[in-house]
Motif scaffolding. Structure first.
Motif, PDB file in Angstrom:
ATOM      1  N   ALA A 151      -3.436  -1.785  -5.063  1.00  0.00           N
ATOM      2  CA  ALA A 151      -2.625  -2.590  -4.139  1.00  0.00           C
ATOM      3  C   ALA A 151      -3.351  -3.870  -3.736  1.00  0.00           C
ATOM      4  O   ALA A 151      -2.754  -4.958  -3.728  1.00  0.00           O
ATOM      5  CB  ALA A 151      -2.275  -1.767  -2.908  1.00  0.00           C
ATOM      6  N   LEU A 152      -4.621  -3.761  -3.400  1.00  0.00           N
ATOM      7  CA  LEU A 152      -5.389  -4.938  -3.010  1.00  0.00           C
ATOM      8  C   LEU A 152      -5.515  -5.926  -4.168  1.00  0.00           C
ATOM      9  O   LEU A 152      -5.434  -7.144  -3.959  1.00  0.00           O
ATOM     10  CB  LEU A 152      -6.783  -4.520  -2.531  1.00  0.00           C
ATOM     11  N   THR A 153      -5.705  -5.397  -5.369  1.00  0.00           N
ATOM     12  CA  THR A 153      -5.839  -6.278  -6.538  1.00  0.00           C
ATOM     13  C   THR A 153      -4.533  -7.022  -6.811  1.00  0.00           C
ATOM     14  O   THR A 153      -4.544  -8.232  -7.086  1.00  0.00           O
ATOM     15  CB  THR A 153      -6.259  -5.462  -7.773  1.00  0.00           C
ATOM     16  N   ILE A 154      -3.415  -6.308  -6.741  1.00  0.00           N
ATOM     17  CA  ILE A 154      -2.116  -6.962  -6.947  1.00  0.00           C
ATOM     18  C   ILE A 154      -1.897  -8.043  -5.893  1.00  0.00           C
ATOM     19  O   ILE A 154      -1.486  -9.175  -6.209  1.00  0.00           O
ATOM     20  CB  ILE A 154      -0.977  -5.921  -6.901  1.00  0.00           C
ATOM     21  N   PHE A 155      -2.174  -7.704  -4.655  1.00  0.00           N
ATOM     22  CA  PHE A 155      -1.977  -8.647  -3.557  1.00  0.00           C
ATOM     23  C   PHE A 155      -2.880  -9.870  -3.725  1.00  0.00           C
ATOM     24  O   PHE A 155      -2.436 -11.015  -3.579  1.00  0.00           O
ATOM     25  CB  PHE A 155      -2.275  -7.940  -2.234  1.00  0.00           C
ATOM     26  N   ASN A 156      -4.136  -9.618  -4.067  1.00  0.00           N
ATOM     27  CA  ASN A 156      -5.088 -10.714  -4.223  1.00  0.00           C
ATOM     28  C   ASN A 156      -4.796 -11.558  -5.454  1.00  0.00           C
ATOM     29  O   ASN A 156      -5.040 -12.765  -5.456  1.00  0.00           O
ATOM     30  CB  ASN A 156      -6.511 -10.150  -4.302  1.00  0.00           C
ATOM     31  N   MET A 212       4.730   5.810  -4.854  1.00  0.00           N
ATOM     32  CA  MET A 212       5.442   5.667  -6.116  1.00  0.00           C
ATOM     33  C   MET A 212       4.573   5.930  -7.344  1.00  0.00           C
ATOM     34  O   MET A 212       5.068   6.422  -8.361  1.00  0.00           O
ATOM     35  CB  MET A 212       6.055   4.263  -6.210  1.00  0.00           C
ATOM     36  N   LEU A 213       3.278   5.602  -7.263  1.00  0.00           N
ATOM     37  CA  LEU A 213       2.421   5.740  -8.436  1.00  0.00           C
ATOM     38  C   LEU A 213       2.329   7.181  -8.940  1.00  0.00           C
ATOM     39  O   LEU A 213       2.431   7.408 -10.159  1.00  0.00           O
ATOM     40  CB  LEU A 213       1.030   5.176  -8.126  1.00  0.00           C
ATOM     41  N   PRO A 214       2.166   8.170  -8.060  1.00  0.00           N
ATOM     42  CA  PRO A 214       2.149   9.554  -8.563  1.00  0.00           C
ATOM     43  C   PRO A 214       3.474   9.954  -9.211  1.00  0.00           C
ATOM     44  O   PRO A 214       3.488  10.739 -10.165  1.00  0.00           O
ATOM     45  CB  PRO A 214       1.887  10.381  -7.294  1.00  0.00           C
ATOM     46  N   VAL A 215       4.587   9.414  -8.705  1.00  0.00           N
ATOM     47  CA  VAL A 215       5.897   9.723  -9.288  1.00  0.00           C
ATOM     48  C   VAL A 215       6.008   9.116 -10.683  1.00  0.00           C
ATOM     49  O   VAL A 215       6.491   9.758 -11.626  1.00  0.00           O
ATOM     50  CB  VAL A 215       7.031   9.202  -8.381  1.00  0.00           C
ATOM     51  N   VAL A 216       5.551   7.878 -10.825  1.00  0.00           N
ATOM     52  CA  VAL A 216       5.648   7.172 -12.109  1.00  0.00           C
ATOM     53  C   VAL A 216       4.723   7.793 -13.148  1.00  0.00           C
ATOM     54  O   VAL A 216       5.108   8.000 -14.303  1.00  0.00           O
ATOM     55  CB  VAL A 216       5.322   5.675 -11.923  1.00  0.00           C
ATOM     56  N   LEU A 263       0.829  -1.212   0.000  1.00  0.00           N
ATOM     57  CA  LEU A 263       0.000   0.000   0.000  1.00  0.00           C
ATOM     58  C   LEU A 263       0.860   1.258   0.000  1.00  0.00           C
ATOM     59  O   LEU A 263       0.598   2.194  -0.759  1.00  0.00           O
ATOM     60  CB  LEU A 263      -0.926  -0.004   1.220  1.00  0.00           C
ATOM     61  N   PHE A 264       1.869   1.273   0.849  1.00  0.00           N
ATOM     62  CA  PHE A 264       2.740   2.445   0.932  1.00  0.00           C
ATOM     63  C   PHE A 264       3.541   2.632  -0.353  1.00  0.00           C
ATOM     64  O   PHE A 264       3.689   3.757  -0.833  1.00  0.00           O
ATOM     65  CB  PHE A 264       3.693   2.324   2.123  1.00  0.00           C
TER      66      PHE A 264
END
Length: 228
Positions: free
Chosen positions: A101-106, A83-87, A77-78
């Motif tokens: 984040a939840l989708t990636i984790f799941n 990082m997403l706004p930077v990318v 999550l962190f």
């Protein structure tokens, strides 16, 4: 006197803030729904790659799955939140960050469930499909995956419960989910016993019901297989 009176419990805090708590709960439900859907949408090709005979695809899928599963959800999550706004070069909402984040984790856990379901389908089903003139993609889509998803229904339901409870972590990045809504109410009313007892009940009842239903479906499936 009743135990509630003895403890000076006042559940009017819940009723007075019910609409706000309900809006937070709706956020939790929506997050859970889309996380589960996303997990199976992205987890299916990952599972197929994980179960393939091609070494590159298999090892790449294994690497992705193991790295994500070894990463704590809070850290994920962190990472995405900062990082997403930077990318992208654009501001990203906390809700979007949480959903990604939840989708990636799941996805990493769903991929393993789907892989187990695919491997539970008898190899003869694939051979019969190929012999009938279907391509490997058609066999996978029309023969293997429908049977695999039927086999893994109990595991999918248990995964739903895990996601439902895991959404409580998104409060840390500012998403007003059910847990965060309850925390906001508690900071204003300072009635932690009543509020978090209510929160525990709300998480406990659906989780327990779905887990019991999953166990029941699993038992029924074993009975049917024993008579097949």
């Amino acid at each position: 006197r009743s135990s509630c009176e003895a403890m000076n419990l006042d559940f009017a805090t819940i009723t007075n803030n019910f609409s706000f708590l309900l809006s937070g709960y709706w956020t939790t439900v929506v997050l859970t729904f889309w996380t589960v859907i996303g997990g199976y949408v992205f987890g299916t090709p990952l599972a197929v790659a994980r179960a393939s005979n091609t070494q590159f695809s298999r090892y790449l899928a294994i690497s992705i799955i193991e790295i994500v599963r070894a990463t704590p959800l809070l850290m994920l999550l962190f990472w995405i939140f900062f990082m997403l706004p930077v990318v992208t070069g654009q501001p990203v909402s906390a809700y979007t960050t949480a959903l990604i984040a939840l989708t990636i984790f799941n996805t990493s856990y769903s991929a393993e469930i789907i892989r187990a379901g695919i491997q539970a389908v008898h190899r003869g089903q694939t051979e019969a499909g190929l012999a009938s003139g279907l391509s490997r993609i058609q066999v996978l889509r029309k023969v293997v995956l429908p049977q695999a998803f039927s086999t893994m229904t109990p595991a999918m339901m248990n995964q739903f419960v895990m996601v439902y409870k895991s959404t409580s972590m998104v409060y840390i990045i500012g998403v007003t989910d059910f847990f965060n809504a309850a925390d906001i109410v508690n900071n204003r009313e300072f009635r932690p016993i009543e509020i978090f007892l209510f929160v525990g009940i709300v998480y406990f009842i659906p989780s327990t019901c779905i887990s019991r239903l999953s166990a029941y479906i699993g038992r029924r499936r074993q009975i049917r297989m024993s008579f097949a």
